[in-house]
Design a protein around this motif. Structure first.
Motif, PDB file in Angstrom:
ATOM      1  N   MET A  15      35.677   0.659  53.824  1.00 46.12           N
ATOM      2  CA  MET A  15      34.292   0.320  53.474  1.00 46.12           C
ATOM      3  C   MET A  15      33.962   0.934  52.130  1.00 46.12           C
ATOM      4  SD  MET A  15      31.136  -0.069  53.686  1.00 46.12           S
ATOM      5  CE  MET A  15      31.067  -1.776  53.900  1.00 46.12           C
ATOM      6  N   TYR A  16      32.827   1.613  51.999  1.00 44.18           N
ATOM      7  CA  TYR A  16      32.586   2.339  50.759  1.00 44.18           C
ATOM      8  C   TYR A  16      33.573   3.501  50.654  1.00 44.18           C
ATOM      9  CZ  TYR A  16      28.475  -0.204  49.236  1.00 44.18           C
ATOM     10  OH  TYR A  16      27.627  -1.157  48.774  1.00 44.18           O
ATOM     11  N   ALA A  17      34.083   3.931  51.792  1.00 43.72           N
ATOM     12  CA  ALA A  17      35.172   4.898  51.810  1.00 43.72           C
ATOM     13  C   ALA A  17      36.263   4.269  52.663  1.00 43.72           C
ATOM     14  CB  ALA A  17      34.699   6.214  52.415  1.00 43.72           C
ATOM     15  N   GLN A  18      37.314   3.758  52.009  1.00 45.88           N
ATOM     16  CA  GLN A  18      38.211   2.845  52.723  1.00 45.88           C
ATOM     17  C   GLN A  18      39.482   3.469  53.258  1.00 45.88           C
ATOM     18  OE1 GLN A  18      38.249   0.309  49.371  1.00 45.88           O
ATOM     19  NE2 GLN A  18      37.124  -1.306  50.410  1.00 45.88           N
ATOM     20  N   LEU A  19      40.047   4.412  52.537  1.00 47.95           N
ATOM     21  CA  LEU A  19      41.323   4.995  52.958  1.00 47.95           C
ATOM     22  C   LEU A  19      41.152   6.503  52.910  1.00 47.95           C
ATOM     23  CD1 LEU A  19      43.795   2.835  50.838  1.00 47.95           C
ATOM     24  CD2 LEU A  19      43.539   2.746  53.306  1.00 47.95           C
ATOM     25  N   VAL A  20      40.506   7.042  53.904  1.00 47.48           N
ATOM     26  CA  VAL A  20      40.204   8.467  53.862  1.00 47.48           C
ATOM     27  C   VAL A  20      41.270   9.235  54.619  1.00 47.48           C
ATOM     28  CG1 VAL A  20      38.519  10.247  54.387  1.00 47.48           C
ATOM     29  CG2 VAL A  20      37.747   7.985  53.658  1.00 47.48           C
ATOM     30  N   GLU A  21      42.027  10.018  53.877  1.00 46.05           N
ATOM     31  CA  GLU A  21      43.097  10.825  54.446  1.00 46.05           C
ATOM     32  C   GLU A  21      42.480  11.976  55.251  1.00 46.05           C
ATOM     33  OE1 GLU A  21      46.521  10.430  54.154  1.00 46.05           O
ATOM     34  OE2 GLU A  21      46.520  12.161  55.497  1.00 46.05           O
TER      35      GLU A  21
ATOM     36  N   GLN B 181      35.607  11.460  52.038  1.00 49.41           N
ATOM     37  CA  GLN B 181      34.833  10.287  52.453  1.00 49.41           C
ATOM     38  C   GLN B 181      33.493  10.196  51.710  1.00 49.41           C
ATOM     39  OE1 GLN B 181      34.768   8.844  56.337  1.00 49.41           O
ATOM     40  NE2 GLN B 181      32.764   7.883  56.153  1.00 49.41           N
ATOM     41  N   ILE B 182      32.750  11.308  51.667  1.00 53.80           N
ATOM     42  CA  ILE B 182      31.410  11.238  51.066  1.00 53.80           C
ATOM     43  C   ILE B 182      31.523  11.044  49.560  1.00 53.80           C
ATOM     44  CG2 ILE B 182      29.137  12.332  50.880  1.00 53.80           C
ATOM     45  CD1 ILE B 182      29.888  14.006  53.366  1.00 53.80           C
ATOM     46  N   SER B 183      32.530  11.666  48.925  1.00 54.89           N
ATOM     47  CA  SER B 183      32.645  11.467  47.477  1.00 54.89           C
ATOM     48  C   SER B 183      33.074  10.035  47.167  1.00 54.89           C
ATOM     49  CB  SER B 183      33.572  12.500  46.831  1.00 54.89           C
ATOM     50  OG  SER B 183      34.875  12.388  47.335  1.00 54.89           O
ATOM     51  N   GLN B 184      33.974   9.471  47.955  1.00 53.65           N
ATOM     52  CA  GLN B 184      34.331   8.050  47.754  1.00 53.65           C
ATOM     53  C   GLN B 184      33.105   7.168  47.901  1.00 53.65           C
ATOM     54  OE1 GLN B 184      37.527   6.156  49.928  1.00 53.65           O
ATOM     55  NE2 GLN B 184      38.850   7.929  49.703  1.00 53.65           N
ATOM     56  N   HIS B 185      32.302   7.507  48.891  1.00 49.70           N
ATOM     57  CA  HIS B 185      31.088   6.727  49.140  1.00 49.70           C
ATOM     58  C   HIS B 185      30.139   6.841  47.941  1.00 49.70           C
ATOM     59  CE1 HIS B 185      28.160   5.419  52.599  1.00 49.70           C
ATOM     60  NE2 HIS B 185      27.893   4.791  51.481  1.00 49.70           N
ATOM     61  N   ALA B 186      29.974   8.078  47.439  1.00 49.66           N
ATOM     62  CA  ALA B 186      29.098   8.304  46.281  1.00 49.66           C
ATOM     63  C   ALA B 186      29.615   7.539  45.057  1.00 49.66           C
ATOM     64  CB  ALA B 186      29.019   9.800  45.971  1.00 49.66           C
TER      65      ALA B 186
ATOM     66  N   LEU C  53      24.281  11.073  47.974  1.00 48.28           N
ATOM     67  CA  LEU C  53      25.625  11.357  48.489  1.00 48.28           C
ATOM     68  C   LEU C  53      26.329  12.461  47.696  1.00 48.28           C
ATOM     69  CD1 LEU C  53      26.429   7.664  49.255  1.00 48.28           C
ATOM     70  CD2 LEU C  53      26.511   9.499  50.939  1.00 48.28           C
ATOM     71  N   TYR C  54      26.148  12.474  46.383  1.00 50.93           N
ATOM     72  CA  TYR C  54      26.731  13.584  45.600  1.00 50.93           C
ATOM     73  C   TYR C  54      26.138  14.915  46.080  1.00 50.93           C
ATOM     74  CZ  TYR C  54      29.131  10.539  42.204  1.00 50.93           C
ATOM     75  OH  TYR C  54      29.967   9.638  41.604  1.00 50.93           O
ATOM     76  N   SER C  55      24.851  14.922  46.411  1.00 50.80           N
ATOM     77  CA  SER C  55      24.242  16.153  46.940  1.00 50.80           C
ATOM     78  C   SER C  55      24.883  16.557  48.258  1.00 50.80           C
ATOM     79  CB  SER C  55      22.739  15.958  47.185  1.00 50.80           C
ATOM     80  OG  SER C  55      22.073  15.732  45.982  1.00 50.80           O
ATOM     81  N   ALA C  56      25.165  15.571  49.099  1.00 41.10           N
ATOM     82  CA  ALA C  56      25.788  15.877  50.396  1.00 41.10           C
ATOM     83  C   ALA C  56      27.186  16.461  50.192  1.00 41.10           C
ATOM     84  CB  ALA C  56      25.844  14.627  51.274  1.00 41.10           C
ATOM     85  N   VAL C  57      27.939  15.958  49.227  1.00 45.56           N
ATOM     86  CA  VAL C  57      29.283  16.508  48.954  1.00 45.56           C
ATOM     87  C   VAL C  57      29.162  17.966  48.538  1.00 45.56           C
ATOM     88  CG1 VAL C  57      31.404  16.310  47.585  1.00 45.56           C
ATOM     89  CG2 VAL C  57      30.092  14.262  48.099  1.00 45.56           C
ATOM     90  N   GLU C  58      28.153  18.224  47.724  1.00 43.04           N
ATOM     91  CA  GLU C  58      27.957  19.575  47.200  1.00 43.04           C
ATOM     92  C   GLU C  58      27.758  20.610  48.304  1.00 43.04           C
ATOM     93  OE1 GLU C  58      25.044  18.941  44.220  1.00 43.04           O
ATOM     94  OE2 GLU C  58      25.607  20.764  43.160  1.00 43.04           O
TER      95      GLU C  58
ATOM     96  N   THR D 146      31.688  21.556  43.489  1.00 40.53           N
ATOM     97  CA  THR D 146      30.618  21.384  42.503  1.00 40.53           C
ATOM     98  C   THR D 146      30.443  19.902  42.170  1.00 40.53           C
ATOM     99  OG1 THR D 146      32.021  21.532  40.550  1.00 40.53           O
ATOM    100  CG2 THR D 146      31.137  23.610  41.422  1.00 40.53           C
ATOM    101  N   ARG D 147      29.244  19.567  41.723  1.00 40.20           N
ATOM    102  CA  ARG D 147      28.916  18.192  41.351  1.00 40.20           C
ATOM    103  C   ARG D 147      29.856  17.702  40.251  1.00 40.20           C
ATOM    104  NH1 ARG D 147      24.015  15.152  41.449  1.00 40.20           N
ATOM    105  NH2 ARG D 147      23.578  16.515  43.204  1.00 40.20           N
ATOM    106  N   ASP D 148      30.044  18.545  39.243  1.00 35.94           N
ATOM    107  CA  ASP D 148      30.884  18.130  38.116  1.00 35.94           C
ATOM    108  C   ASP D 148      32.321  17.882  38.555  1.00 35.94           C
ATOM    109  OD1 ASP D 148      28.744  18.186  36.475  1.00 35.94           O
ATOM    110  OD2 ASP D 148      29.423  19.829  35.189  1.00 35.94           O
ATOM    111  N   GLN D 149      32.830  18.741  39.463  1.00 42.76           N
ATOM    112  CA  GLN D 149      34.215  18.556  39.906  1.00 42.76           C
ATOM    113  C   GLN D 149      34.364  17.211  40.594  1.00 42.76           C
ATOM    114  OE1 GLN D 149      36.803  20.463  38.933  1.00 42.76           O
ATOM    115  NE2 GLN D 149      37.800  18.616  39.693  1.00 42.76           N
ATOM    116  N   THR D 150      33.423  16.907  41.474  1.00 42.66           N
ATOM    117  CA  THR D 150      33.456  15.630  42.195  1.00 42.66           C
ATOM    118  C   THR D 150      33.445  14.480  41.199  1.00 42.66           C
ATOM    119  OG1 THR D 150      32.182  16.643  43.963  1.00 42.66           O
ATOM    120  CG2 THR D 150      32.251  14.257  43.943  1.00 42.66           C
ATOM    121  N   TYR D 151      32.589  14.629  40.211  1.00 41.31           N
ATOM    122  CA  TYR D 151      32.386  13.588  39.241  1.00 41.31           C
ATOM    123  C   TYR D 151      33.608  13.415  38.331  1.00 41.31           C
ATOM    124  CZ  TYR D 151      29.668  10.677  36.241  1.00 41.31           C
ATOM    125  OH  TYR D 151      29.224   9.623  35.525  1.00 41.31           O
TER     126      TYR D 151
END
Ligand SMILES: [Fe+2]
Ligand SMILES: [Fe+2]
Lengths: 331, 99
Positions: A1-7, A53-58, A98-103, A108-113
């Motif tokens: 889906m928005y997160a399709q192949l989550v290991e 999953q959440i970062s893929q979704h974001a 969603l980026y907030s939820a990953v945090e 960190t936000r920047d790392q995710t990004y």
């Protein structure tokens, strides 16, 4: 889906008896439907799976703005333009929730990004297809946001509190997206033969990617079982895909468009629509960077990040200066 | 891509919104902003696109003091034995009204 192949890192789902006491207590809380919050103890694999999953979704929300933004300046009327702007702005909002939820999971936000910008992190395959005509904007709202709704409603009950709460906000805004898409399709279908043909073409092109968007079939998704045991996921990919097909097929008929799949037929015995084989090779190619627009999408996001650098720095410098003069004023 | 070097992030803010119906401010999420004024501005765009509120509070996440899950028993168990704090503890005799 928005997160399709989550290991998930799991080869097989452990039984309660195979777990250490702390993990067992965690799993029992999950089984009892108690939400996990950021400061609670959680297995490292659960945390990592959520980060993925959440970062893929974001990233999907954020990259997903691009194909639609492509038509903002060329929307056929001012009304359509205002609506599309609002829709794309909502997707930016979804990315931010969603980026907030990953945090909250300690990244960190920047790392995710930066993981998105370097190509390390994935986003949904669907956004690597081009928007060739205005009808594609209708098809995306109707089919892609329609698929997203089917996927996101169960995520509102996800075991991780911040993700579940972000999904509640997202779901409240998503119906508008689907309806504005359907409204565009309806206008085209009631229009000239050329306009109707445009709607048909968009449906034909977006149908299969929208089905693939729900992720690989259950027998190919080894990680699904673990995600379901953790209640990160509530339904299997095939289940959600079927739900989407069942709700959408009658809408295609209502629009008076031809079904985009010769095998798409109501099956009285199953109580569901049957459908044709999905091209999984194409799906895996697109996920792995070989879709029609992968390079263009990543390039656009890198460009935005680089061109925004001076602004981020200037804002920080201004705030630091203000703080300094406030302190001097106070003494 | 030199600008991909990780520079210090803008600070994190927690956002609270008061809706129109006279309820208290409620936590809605977080965002990054350089200062209070821009945090309010961003919160307007991120959390109130559909008239969700009439007032915004922005609090630096670093300034929030939170109880930890480990303190749960020490903090909340004492209340568990005080069932008499709930009106349902007291039986109301049949026929007595407005109690
Ligand atoms: Fe969205
Ligand atoms: Fe959407």
């Amino acid at each position: 889906m928005y997160a399709q192949l989550v290991e998930t890192g799991a080869k097989a789902v452990k039984t309660l008896d195979q777990m250490e006491p702390q993990e067992r207590a965690f799993q029992e809380r999950i089984n009892a439907g108690i939400k996990t919050e950021p400061k609670d103890w959680m297995p490292e694999a659960y945390r990592k799976t959520l980060v993925r999953q959440i970062s893929q979704h974001a990233h999907s929300e954020y990259v997903g703005m691009l194909p639609e933004a492509n038509w903002i300046t060329r929307a056929p009327t001012l009304k359509r333009k205002a609506i599309l702007l609002a829709k794309v702005q909502d997707e930016a909002g979804h990315a931010l929730y969603l980026y907030s939820a990953v945090e909250t999971l300690g990244v960190t936000r920047d790392q995710t990004y930066l993981d998105l910008l370097s190509g390390k992190a994935k986003y949904s395959s669907i956004f690597n297809y081009p928007t060739l005509t205005w009808a594609d904007i209708g098809a995306i709202g109707w089919l892609v946001d329609g698929s997203a709704i089917v996927n996101q409603i169960p995520l509102c009950r996800c075991s991780y509190g911040p993700y579940a709460r972000a999904m509640v906000r997202v779901c409240k805004e998503e119906s508008f997206h689907q309806r504005q898409g359907f409204d565009i399709m309806q206008a085209l279908c009631k229009g000239t033969p050329e306009q109707k043909a445009m709607a048909q073409d968009a449906l034909n092109r977006w149908w299969w990617p929208s089905l693939a968007m729900h992720g690989p079939p259950d027998e190919l998704s080894a990680n699904s079982a673990q995600s379901m045991a953790w209640k990160i996921k509530q339904n299997s990919n095939d289940e959600l895909r079927q739900r989407f097909i069942d709700q959408t097929a009658p809408q295609i008929e209502f629009l008076g468009l031809a079904l985009p799949d010769a095998d798409l037929k109501w099956n009285e015995a199953r109580g569901h629509y049957d459908y044709g084989a999905i091209d999984w090779e194409e799906f895996f190619n697109v996920v792995n960077g070989k879709g029609p627009c992968n390079q263009e999408r990543l390039a656009a996001r890198n460009q935005a990040w680089e061109e925004g650098a001076w602004f981020r720095e200037a804002m920080s410098a201004y705030a630091a200066k203000q703080e300094q003069s406030d302190m001097q004023g106070a003494t | 891509m030199t600008s991909n070097d990780v520079k210090p992030e803008w600070p994190l803010w927690e956002i609270f919104i008061r809706s129109q119906h006279g309820l208290a401010h409620k936590h809605v999420g977080s965002l990054h902003a350089v200062d209070g004024a821009s945090a309010i501005h961003h919160a307007r765009d991120v959390y109130t696109r559909r008239n969700e509120g009439v007032s915004i509070w922005a609090v630096r996440a670093a300034d929030i003091v939170a109880s930890s899950p480990g303190d749960k028993e020490a903090l909340f168990d004492p209340a568990q034995s005080k069932v008499y704090r709930h009106p349902t503890f007291f039986p109301t005799p049949d026929g007595v009204k407005n109690l």
